[in-house]
Design a protein around this motif. Structure first.
Motif, PDB file in Angstrom:
ATOM      1  N   GLU A 128       0.819  -1.292  -0.105  1.00  0.00           N
ATOM      2  CA  GLU A 128      -0.030   0.259   0.211  1.00  0.00           C
ATOM      3  C   GLU A 128       0.962   1.424   0.003  1.00  0.00           C
ATOM      4  N   LEU A 129       1.850   1.212   0.659  1.00  0.00           N
ATOM      5  CA  LEU A 129       2.844   2.414   0.742  1.00  0.00           C
ATOM      6  C   LEU A 129       3.615   2.450  -0.592  1.00  0.00           C
ATOM      7  N   LEU A 130       3.813   1.626  -1.113  1.00  0.00           N
ATOM      8  CA  LEU A 130       4.603   1.912  -2.494  1.00  0.00           C
ATOM      9  C   LEU A 130       3.554   2.181  -3.645  1.00  0.00           C
ATOM     10  N   ARG A 131       2.191   1.820  -3.507  1.00  0.00           N
ATOM     11  CA  ARG A 131       1.147   2.141  -4.614  1.00  0.00           C
ATOM     12  C   ARG A 131       1.007   3.512  -4.247  1.00  0.00           C
ATOM     13  N   ARG A 132       0.804   4.050  -2.865  1.00  0.00           N
ATOM     14  CA  ARG A 132       0.537   5.348  -2.766  1.00  0.00           C
ATOM     15  C   ARG A 132       1.881   6.367  -3.232  1.00  0.00           C
ATOM     16  N   VAL A 133       2.870   6.068  -3.120  1.00  0.00           N
ATOM     17  CA  VAL A 133       4.032   6.858  -3.461  1.00  0.00           C
ATOM     18  C   VAL A 133       4.454   6.778  -4.770  1.00  0.00           C
ATOM     19  N   CYS A 134       4.154   5.786  -5.660  1.00  0.00           N
ATOM     20  CA  CYS A 134       4.302   5.689  -7.053  1.00  0.00           C
ATOM     21  C   CYS A 134       3.255   6.221  -7.758  1.00  0.00           C
ATOM     22  N   ASP A 135       2.015   6.194  -7.189  1.00  0.00           N
ATOM     23  CA  ASP A 135       0.745   6.592  -7.940  1.00  0.00           C
ATOM     24  C   ASP A 135       0.704   8.042  -7.955  1.00  0.00           C
ATOM     25  N   ILE A 136       1.373   8.750  -8.898  1.00  0.00           N
ATOM     26  CA  ILE A 136       1.495  10.526  -8.644  1.00  0.00           C
ATOM     27  C   ILE A 136       0.099  11.041  -9.793  1.00  0.00           C
ATOM     28  N   GLN A 137      -0.722  11.596  -8.935  1.00  0.00           N
ATOM     29  CA  GLN A 137      -1.788  12.186  -9.667  1.00  0.00           C
ATOM     30  C   GLN A 137      -1.416  13.836  -9.677  1.00  0.00           C
ATOM     31  N   PRO A 138      -0.958  14.488 -10.464  1.00  0.00           N
ATOM     32  CA  PRO A 138      -0.585  16.048 -10.154  1.00  0.00           C
ATOM     33  C   PRO A 138      -1.915  16.578 -10.145  1.00  0.00           C
ATOM     34  N   GLU A 139      -2.255  17.523  -9.126  1.00  0.00           N
ATOM     35  CA  GLU A 139      -3.408  18.502  -9.054  1.00  0.00           C
ATOM     36  C   GLU A 139      -3.039  19.849  -8.696  1.00  0.00           C
ATOM     37  N   PHE A 140      -3.813  20.751  -8.653  1.00  0.00           N
ATOM     38  CA  PHE A 140      -3.677  22.136  -8.193  1.00  0.00           C
ATOM     39  C   PHE A 140      -4.251  22.033  -6.762  1.00  0.00           C
ATOM     40  N   HIS A 141      -3.692  22.885  -6.005  1.00  0.00           N
ATOM     41  CA  HIS A 141      -4.055  22.948  -4.658  1.00  0.00           C
ATOM     42  C   HIS A 141      -5.050  23.763  -4.566  1.00  0.00           C
ATOM     43  N   ALA A 142      -6.005  23.603  -3.521  1.00  0.00           N
ATOM     44  CA  ALA A 142      -7.251  24.406  -3.471  1.00  0.00           C
ATOM     45  C   ALA A 142      -7.208  25.791  -3.426  1.00  0.00           C
ATOM     46  N   ASN A 143      -6.092  26.267  -2.890  1.00  0.00           N
ATOM     47  CA  ASN A 143      -5.627  27.926  -2.706  1.00  0.00           C
ATOM     48  C   ASN A 143      -5.135  28.487  -3.658  1.00  0.00           C
ATOM     49  N   TYR A 144      -4.730  27.697  -4.850  1.00  0.00           N
ATOM     50  CA  TYR A 144      -3.762  27.966  -5.745  1.00  0.00           C
ATOM     51  C   TYR A 144      -4.566  29.111  -6.734  1.00  0.00           C
ATOM     52  N   ARG A 145      -4.058  30.291  -7.067  1.00  0.00           N
ATOM     53  CA  ARG A 145      -4.846  31.099  -7.957  1.00  0.00           C
ATOM     54  C   ARG A 145      -3.713  31.524  -9.201  1.00  0.00           C
ATOM     55  N   VAL A 146      -4.356  31.496 -10.160  1.00  0.00           N
ATOM     56  CA  VAL A 146      -3.451  31.740 -11.373  1.00  0.00           C
ATOM     57  C   VAL A 146      -3.621  33.434 -11.545  1.00  0.00           C
ATOM     58  N   ALA A 147      -2.337  34.009 -11.645  1.00  0.00           N
ATOM     59  CA  ALA A 147      -1.955  35.128 -11.586  1.00  0.00           C
ATOM     60  C   ALA A 147      -2.162  35.761 -12.841  1.00  0.00           C
ATOM     61  N   GLY A 148      -2.682  36.699 -13.340  1.00  0.00           N
ATOM     62  CA  GLY A 148      -2.756  37.040 -14.683  1.00  0.00           C
ATOM     63  C   GLY A 148      -3.386  38.045 -15.045  1.00  0.00           C
TER      64      GLY A 148
END
Length: 118
Positions: free
Chosen positions: A98-118
């Motif tokens: 289970e530890l290896l599965r969670r470490v190796c299974d990477i799912q990139p996503e934005f943090h809830a507080n991230y705001r795109v500056a622009g």
């Protein structure tokens, strides 16, 4: 004069006898004190031995019950350690997987507080 000299001699002898009686009385007194001291020491020693015997009896009773609880605690500890080790052996592979599965299974996503500056 002879009677006067004889009277002095008698006084000196009486004084000598009195001094001897005082010396004897002092010796008797010292002997009695020494004997009383020895008797007191013997009583003290007897009392000390009696109290020591009582203490040893109470100590043995207390340590006897304490010794039994120590054996019981050791037995309980060994039993718990056995259960913990069995649980470790039984769950080790699943937890590592289970530890290896969670470490190796990477799912990139934005943090809830991230705001795109622009």
């Amino acid at each position: 004069m002879a009677s006067q000299s004889q009277g002095i001699q008698q006084l000196l002898q009486a004084e000598k006898r009195a001094a001897e009686k005082v010396a004897e009385a002092r010796k008797r007194k010292n002997r009695r004190l020494k004997q009383a001291k020895e008797e007191a020491q013997a009583e003290i020693e007897q009392y000390r031995l009696q109290r020591e015997k009582e203490f040893k009896t109470k100590e043995a009773a207390a340590l006897g019950s304490h010794g039994n609880s120590a054996v019981e605690v050791d037995r309980d500890t060994a039993d718990r350690m056995g259960r913990i080790q069995a649980s470790y052996r039984g769950n080790r592979e699943a937890v590592l997987g289970e530890l290896l599965r969670r470490v190796c299974d990477i799912q990139p996503e934005f943090h809830a507080n991230y705001r795109v500056a622009g």
